[in-house]
Write a protein that holds these residues in place. Sequence first.
Motif, PDB file in Angstrom:
ATOM      1  N   ARG A  17      16.475-149.657  -2.076  1.00  0.00           N
ATOM      2  CA  ARG A  17      16.529-150.219  -3.429  1.00  0.00           C
ATOM      3  C   ARG A  17      17.538-151.355  -3.387  1.00  0.00           C
ATOM      4  NH1 ARG A  17      15.273-148.553  -8.498  1.00  0.00           N
ATOM      5  NH2 ARG A  17      14.604-146.569  -7.629  1.00  0.00           N
ATOM      6  N   LEU A  43      11.106-155.831 -12.122  1.00  0.00           N
ATOM      7  CA  LEU A  43      11.348-157.264 -11.968  1.00  0.00           C
ATOM      8  C   LEU A  43      11.438-157.955 -13.329  1.00  0.00           C
ATOM      9  CD1 LEU A  43       8.858-157.869  -9.026  1.00  0.00           C
ATOM     10  CD2 LEU A  43      11.300-157.321  -8.919  1.00  0.00           C
ATOM     11  N   TRP A  59      14.435-154.582  -6.629  1.00  0.00           N
ATOM     12  CA  TRP A  59      13.386-154.677  -5.624  1.00  0.00           C
ATOM     13  C   TRP A  59      13.349-153.356  -4.850  1.00  0.00           C
ATOM     14  CZ3 TRP A  59      10.786-159.308  -5.754  1.00  0.00           C
ATOM     15  CH2 TRP A  59      11.426-160.375  -6.374  1.00  0.00           C
ATOM     16  N   VAL A  60      12.176-152.745  -4.746  1.00  0.00           N
ATOM     17  CA  VAL A  60      12.040-151.486  -4.026  1.00  0.00           C
ATOM     18  C   VAL A  60      11.179-151.740  -2.789  1.00  0.00           C
ATOM     19  CG1 VAL A  60      11.142-149.126  -4.128  1.00  0.00           C
ATOM     20  CG2 VAL A  60      12.320-150.117  -6.111  1.00  0.00           C
ATOM     21  N   LEU A 110       7.738-154.439   0.540  1.00  0.00           N
ATOM     22  CA  LEU A 110       7.963-154.460  -0.901  1.00  0.00           C
ATOM     23  C   LEU A 110       6.919-153.602  -1.617  1.00  0.00           C
ATOM     24  CD1 LEU A 110       9.517-155.574  -3.348  1.00  0.00           C
ATOM     25  CD2 LEU A 110       7.931-157.505  -3.351  1.00  0.00           C
ATOM     26  N   SER A 120       9.025-151.580  -8.275  1.00  0.00           N
ATOM     27  CA  SER A 120      10.130-152.500  -8.554  1.00  0.00           C
ATOM     28  C   SER A 120      10.220-152.786 -10.051  1.00  0.00           C
ATOM     29  CB  SER A 120       9.926-153.808  -7.785  1.00  0.00           C
ATOM     30  OG  SER A 120       9.916-153.574  -6.396  1.00  0.00           O
ATOM     31  N   ASN A 157      16.931-158.050 -11.216  1.00  0.00           N
ATOM     32  CA  ASN A 157      15.743-157.480 -10.581  1.00  0.00           C
ATOM     33  C   ASN A 157      16.153-156.265  -9.769  1.00  0.00           C
ATOM     34  OD1 ASN A 157      13.656-159.598 -11.161  1.00  0.00           O
ATOM     35  ND2 ASN A 157      15.121-160.856 -10.050  1.00  0.00           N
TER      36      ASN A 157
END
Length: 120
Positions: free
Chosen positions: A98, A19, A113-114, A12, A17, A111
């Motif tokens: 992603r 969020l 998240w990357v 992560l 990201s 969200n």
Amino acid sequence: MQKPNFTGEWTLNVPASALSPAVAPVVQGGFVRIEHREPTVSVHLSIVMDGKPFDARFERPSEWDGRALLFSDTFPTPEGELTITFRYELEDDGRRVRASETLRGAREQDNVWVFDAAPI
């Protein structure tokens, strides 16, 4: 069209990201491990929030939208049903995942998240 293979371990990238206010202050790190063997995808997602890991594991048939993998589940909660939808996309020549997450129903939350490829 050739579908991408998502197999790998990804770390992560919190700063990359996007969020929601509900999770941004407490997310510290995490990873996702993906085992992708068509027509099945197995996922182990672990996110550390406030020092505690939140683990999710699932195996699903591959569902595609172009080159993106889709996952959706609905759960009962004390506040009512909650539907969580994920859209996984490979970026940067396969070095980044992603994961766009949408929660609807008992809670409304979005969200992105990357995850970056873990070093070998």
